[in-house]
Design an enzyme around this catalytic site. Sequence first.
Site, PDB file in Angstrom:
ATOM      1  CB  THR A 298      -0.912   0.029   1.248  1.00 18.36           C
ATOM      2  OG1 THR A 298      -1.561   1.300   1.342  1.00 18.36           O
ATOM      3  CG2 THR A 298      -0.105  -0.176   2.525  1.00 18.36           C
TER       4      THR A 298
ATOM      5  CE1 TYR B 186      -3.828  -1.904   4.857  1.00 15.11           C
ATOM      6  CE2 TYR B 186      -3.531   0.350   4.073  1.00 15.11           C
ATOM      7  CZ  TYR B 186      -3.722  -1.001   3.820  1.00 15.11           C
ATOM      8  OH  TYR B 186      -3.803  -1.443   2.526  1.00 15.11           O
TER       9      TYR B 186
END
Length: 336
Positions: free
Chosen positions: A124, A148
């Site tokens: 990501t 995250y």
Amino acid sequence: MSKPPVLVTGGAGYIGSHAVLALQDAGWRVAVIDNLSTGFRFAIPDAIAFYEGDIVDGDLLARIFAEQGMGDGVGAIMHFAGSIVVPESVKHPLDYYHNNTVKSRALIEAVVKAGVPHFIFSSTAATYGIPESSPVSEDLPKQPINPYGWSKLMTEQMLSDACNVHDLNHCALRYFNVAGADPQARSGQSTAGATHLIKVAVEAALGKRDHVSVFGTDYETPDGTGVRDYIHVSDLAAAHVLALEELIAQPGKSMTMNCGYGRGFSVLEVLDAVDRVIGRTLNRQIEPRRAGDPDSLVSDPARIRATLPWQPQHDDLDTIIAHALAWERKLSHLRE
């Protein structure tokens, strides 16, 4: 080039299911493991071998590898299983480190033990945190601002270290904002309560929500709302297949690459595009910023374009929205 069997983890989820379709369309033999905590069984084509279970189950993975003819230098993993909601990761960090990092470590261990030689990882742009410049290149410092992003960066590091000492190569693909749906409406974003802007907007367009929230209008951007690089999910899936081909062709090579188009749109620009596609104006509601959201994230796609023969087919915001809307209409019928 021979096409070894591929196990897709999280293949019943949004991006994973599109990777399964891309692999199937290109003639690869595919199997899926998914615990269906956020995925959907209907997202997996009937012809695909499906195993319901968790990637921490070493015995199950060993059985899958044996049944699919993987191991001893044969086969590949595409790893999508994990949790992906940034604000949720801020509220429940340990859950994210467990689901995204601890479980990924168990998967990597099983892969190394079996001798599966190729591994593609769903990473990501959150690994960059608030980047020091834009567009964002892969060599910029990685300083995530939420759990995250850290959970994904830790997995990237584990993969890199494992590849240094085992017969394994990997590709980490750092996604920017994934949106849209399969152009043939075979799959799409199906998660209830999703937080992705385009998903939320097309739900509102079909009356499933009464408004679209705009989280923050005081960012350091031209119109004050967050800017993101939106990539069509099918273009992203195509990049995974090409990356796999590159790993197989060059077994000593590992790669880390951004996946984006290199152009950003603000929240308000996206909502204007949705209004344009549906022919009316959605109700917008201004709300405070969410925790962990940077001002702008736009990719520099130079590396992936130089490394792979990747030619995006859906690099158009209105097209992305139209495909998402078509899937949302189909999803309404699937759930009736």
